[in-house]
Design a protein around this motif. Structure first.
Motif, short mmCIF file in Angstrom:
data_model
loop_
_atom_site.label_atom_id
_atom_site.label_comp_id
_atom_site.label_asym_id
_atom_site.label_seq_id
_atom_site.Cartn_x
_atom_site.Cartn_y
_atom_site.Cartn_z
N ASP A 1 37.38 -39.81 74.87
CA ASP A 1 37.52 -40.22 73.53
C ASP A 1 39.02 -40.41 73.29
OD1 ASP A 1 34.47 -40.51 72.98
OD2 ASP A 1 34.72 -39.00 71.32
N MET A 2 39.98 -39.95 74.16
CA MET A 2 41.23 -40.42 73.73
C MET A 2 41.57 -41.86 73.21
SD MET A 2 44.19 -38.70 73.09
CE MET A 2 44.07 -37.19 73.89
N ASP A 3 40.95 -42.65 74.30
CA ASP A 3 41.38 -44.09 74.00
C ASP A 3 40.88 -44.41 72.47
OD1 ASP A 3 38.73 -43.68 74.66
OD2 ASP A 3 38.52 -45.50 75.72
N LYS A 4 39.58 -43.92 72.06
CA LYS A 4 39.07 -44.06 70.74
C LYS A 4 39.83 -43.58 69.61
CE LYS A 4 34.18 -44.33 72.48
NZ LYS A 4 33.18 -43.60 72.36
N ALA A 5 40.49 -42.23 69.74
CA ALA A 5 41.46 -41.61 68.65
C ALA A 5 42.74 -42.56 68.48
CB ALA A 5 41.55 -40.35 69.37
N VAL A 6 43.25 -42.89 69.66
CA VAL A 6 44.55 -43.65 69.72
C VAL A 6 44.28 -44.96 69.28
CG1 VAL A 6 46.21 -44.71 71.08
CG2 VAL A 6 45.52 -42.39 71.51
N ALA A 7 43.29 -45.68 69.21
CA ALA A 7 43.03 -46.93 68.68
C ALA A 7 42.78 -46.98 67.21
CB ALA A 7 41.73 -47.63 69.19
N ARG A 8 42.21 -45.78 66.76
CA ARG A 8 41.76 -45.78 65.53
C ARG A 8 43.08 -45.42 64.67
NH1 ARG A 8 41.62 -46.15 60.89
NH2 ARG A 8 40.02 -45.82 59.50
N ILE A 9 43.84 -44.73 65.14
CA ILE A 9 45.14 -44.17 64.42
C ILE A 9 46.18 -45.36 64.40
CG2 ILE A 9 47.15 -42.59 64.57
CD1 ILE A 9 45.16 -40.50 65.84
N GLU A 10 46.37 -45.92 65.67
CA GLU A 10 47.10 -47.13 65.63
C GLU A 10 46.47 -48.10 64.54
OE1 GLU A 10 49.85 -47.50 66.80
OE2 GLU A 10 49.80 -46.11 68.86
N ARG A 11 45.37 -48.56 64.21
CA ARG A 11 44.82 -49.46 63.41
C ARG A 11 45.02 -48.89 61.88
NH1 ARG A 11 39.53 -49.92 61.40
NH2 ARG A 11 38.52 -48.56 62.79
N ALA A 12 45.15 -47.44 61.54
CA ALA A 12 45.58 -47.09 60.47
C ALA A 12 47.02 -47.31 60.12
CB ALA A 12 45.06 -45.72 60.42
N ILE A 13 47.60 -47.02 61.33
CA ILE A 13 49.24 -47.25 61.00
C ILE A 13 49.54 -48.73 60.62
CG2 ILE A 13 51.55 -47.35 62.46
CD1 ILE A 13 50.47 -44.69 63.71
N THR A 14 49.12 -49.72 61.44
CA THR A 14 49.23 -51.08 61.27
C THR A 14 48.75 -51.27 59.84
OG1 THR A 14 48.86 -51.51 63.54
CG2 THR A 14 48.56 -53.32 61.90
N ALA A 15 47.77 -50.63 59.21
CA ALA A 15 47.23 -51.20 58.12
C ALA A 15 47.57 -50.29 56.78
CB ALA A 15 45.60 -51.11 58.02
N GLY A 16 48.64 -49.54 57.27
CA GLY A 16 49.16 -48.50 55.96
C GLY A 16 48.01 -47.67 55.32
N GLU A 17 47.09 -47.28 56.18
CA GLU A 17 45.80 -46.28 55.47
C GLU A 17 46.51 -45.06 55.17
OE1 GLU A 17 42.07 -46.33 57.44
OE2 GLU A 17 42.84 -48.02 58.77
N ASN A 18 45.60 -44.54 54.19
CA ASN A 18 46.11 -43.04 53.80
C ASN A 18 45.44 -42.14 54.72
OD1 ASN A 18 47.50 -43.83 51.50
ND2 ASN A 18 45.70 -44.01 50.27
N VAL A 19 46.16 -41.12 55.41
CA VAL A 19 45.57 -40.59 56.45
C VAL A 19 45.72 -39.07 56.09
CG1 VAL A 19 45.58 -39.89 58.86
CG2 VAL A 19 46.01 -42.16 58.31
#
Length: 563
Positions: A61-79
């Motif tokens: 699941d490392m690839d899934k975790a990285v993809a989700r965090i990168e999406r949050a960074i790009t979209a400026g989500e609140n994490v």
């Protein structure tokens, strides 16, 4: 104590390794006992490096975790970065949040209140995330059993990434990604990372997207080394490299919060033992006595002056913790005697007034007196909460699982666990736990084992051996500091009890005319008769250095003596 001398390796293998490394019998034997049997393995052991760290993408699941965090960074989500309130949890949260803040501004941290929310992911934490517009929660050092909590978050449109190292249950939470090397379907080559170690693997994978390597993340390793030591994970394989490299950071360029704590303990060079017994208790004290947020604040602070202020606050919490656990330990020992439970297979004690933050420490203290699986309960809301500690070789987690009909919730490791139960189930649980342990424990495990690496002559102990032994560090489970024994030794005639109430023993030991060496035995004062009148005795000990008035001399730190 029962002394157990480790088997000697095959003589031919000792000779081969001696020749390859140009070392003596003692060093070659110690290495072979640690499964180090070649020049290359010895080089890796004595010189851990970043090359020893495994590819983070080998973790499921490392690839899934990285993809989700990168999406949050790009979209400026609140994490939200969420973690447990102990050392492993707070260092994990400090590591993840400070790294993510180098890439995105909208990062917040959350540590559950030990007393209001308890261990792990809480509904209150998820509600806080929902109320404040957080769309992603990264949980560290917890979450592997948070099936219902993650489902609750999913209903609210909040994604979860779990970074844990505890044993999973039968079901894995329905999170975007679940990073846990102990998952049965995870092929990661090293299973014994701590929570902060799993967090470090995640930021290593994230950094790889930026063209960086683990070496570019060196500044975070003081946190990882602290968690490795505090969580008592095996210091082998990847953990050895992380601890070794992290100690270099601690001793050369620690983060301001870590430096502020180190300044309080006033020691120039810290070992992993110093981290476990001086740094970790102070970080832990925040979550035990006040709130884990104070530890995260200290470890995340970039201004040293502010960090010093925060460290002094935590020092006060640690002083309170010491006084509290001493008092509760004394009360628990009285309770055992009043209940006439000195001869049981377990220790289970309860008082509704005991401070929940120190019951784990108290359980460990009780094992020092009654060496057996131990649980200390206190009141927590409308339930009873306990910390469990075990003796070497006995799996307390499995024992608790066998009592699960009386338990509301439990989790943990082989040697340490936590649980809650309803007050009306306490007596039934206590009886069942005693029964399960009585039926399953090997009776010899109820006597503390002293594992001895080698039987040597006092004349073999010299400065060269000490220099090599230092390079065996960092020590910990899987690579304990070597324990030696020598037989037919005697005191030169001046041995005596020292310290408060004559609790300790100090003597000068000799086997022959030229091999005198000073010995100190903490807590061995009651064995003074064994050494009197120059009687021959055997000693089990660690080789140590005594620093006094600028002079350094070898000494033996006695662990036990026998006629």
């Amino acid at each position: 104590m029962r002394w157990t001398l480790k088997p000697k390796p095959q003589a031919s293998k000792v000779e081969e390794l001696k020749a390859a490394l140009k070392v003596d019998d003692t060093v070659a034997t110690l290495l072979l006992q640690r499964d180090i049997d070649t020049y290359d393995a010895a080089k890796k052991f004595f010189r851990p490096s970043f090359e020893d760290l495994h590819d983070p993408y080998l973790m499921k699941d490392m690839d899934k975790a990285v993809a989700r965090i990168e999406r949050a960074i790009t979209a400026g989500e609140n994490v939200m970065v969420y973690g447990d309130y102990d050392v492993d949890g707070t260092t994990s949260v400090a590591l993840m949040s400070t790294y993510l803040k180098t890439r995105i501004d909208s990062i917040a941290t959350y540590i559950p209140d030990r007393y209001d929310e308890g261990y792990g992911v809480s509904y209150k934490g998820i509600d806080f995330a929902d109320d404040n517009g957080f769309s992603l929660i990264i949980a560290l050092d917890c979450g592997i059993k948070a099936i219902d909590k993650v489902a609750y978050a999913n209903e609210k449109g909040i994604d979860f990434i779990i970074c844990d190292h505890h044993r999973p249950g039968a079901e894995i939470p329905d999170a975007v990604a679940v990073l846990d090397p102990k998952r049965e379907d995870c092929d990661y080559p090293f299973k014994e990372l701590c929570g902060c170690g799993v967090g470090f693997k995640l930021i290593t994978a994230l950094a790889a997207n930026q063209g960086q390597t683990a070496e570019d993340l060196t500044e975070y390793l003081d946190l990882v080394a602290t968690a490795v030591g505090a969580d008592i994970v095996p210091i082998v394989d990847e953990n050895r490299a992380l601890a070794y490299l992290g100690l270099q950071v601690i001793n050369t360029n620690p983060r301001p919060g870590m430096k502020a704590i180190i300044n309080l303990v006033k020691k120039d060079i810290l070992t992993i033992t110093d981290v476990v017994f001086t740094i970790a208790p102070r970080i832990n004290a925040a979550g035990r006595m006040k709130h884990g947020n104070y530890a995260v604040r200290l470890l995340s602070e970039t201004d040293f002056n502010l960090a010093e202020t925060y460290a002094l606050e935590i020092e006060d919490y640690n002083s309170d913790r010491r006084e509290t656990d001493k008092r509760i330990t004394e009360e628990a020992l009285v309770q055992i005697e009043e209940n006439k439970e000195q001869e049981g297979f377990t220790t289970v004690v309860y008082d509704e007034s005991w401070h929940k933050g120190v019951i784990g420490i108290v359980a460990s203290r009780l094992i020092e007196t009654y060496y057996r699986p131990t649980l200390v309960f206190t009141k927590s809301g409308d339930k009873l909460a306990a910390s469990a500690r075990s003796v070497k070789g006995f799996d307390v987690y499995n024992a608790l699982e066998a009592c699960s009909e009386h338990i509301e919730q439990f989790g943990g490791h082989k040697y340490a666990a936590g649980l809650t139960l309803l007050p009306e189930n306490y007596d039934a649980f206590k009886a069942k736990f005693e029964s399960v342990v009585k039926e399953t424990i090997d009776p010899k495990l109820l006597m503390e084992e002293l594992k001895i690496d080698l039987d040597i002559e006092l004349g073999e102990i010299d400065d060269k051996l000490m220099r090599i032994l230092k390079q065996f560090a960092p020590f910990g489970p899987g690579n304990m500091s070597p324990t030696f024994m020598s037989q037919n030794i005697k005191d030169t005639g001046w041995g005596k009890c020292v310290g408060e109430d004559d609790k300790h023993i100090r003597l000068t030991a000799t086997q022959s005319f030229n091999d005198k060496i000073v010995c100190i035995g903490f807590g061995l004062g009651d064995k003074i008769d064994i050494i009197r009148d120059k009687k021959l005795f055997s000693a089990a000990y660690a080789i140590d250095e005594n620093h006094w008035n600028g002079n350094v001399s070898l000494q033996l730190k006695l662990k036990d003596i026998k006629e």
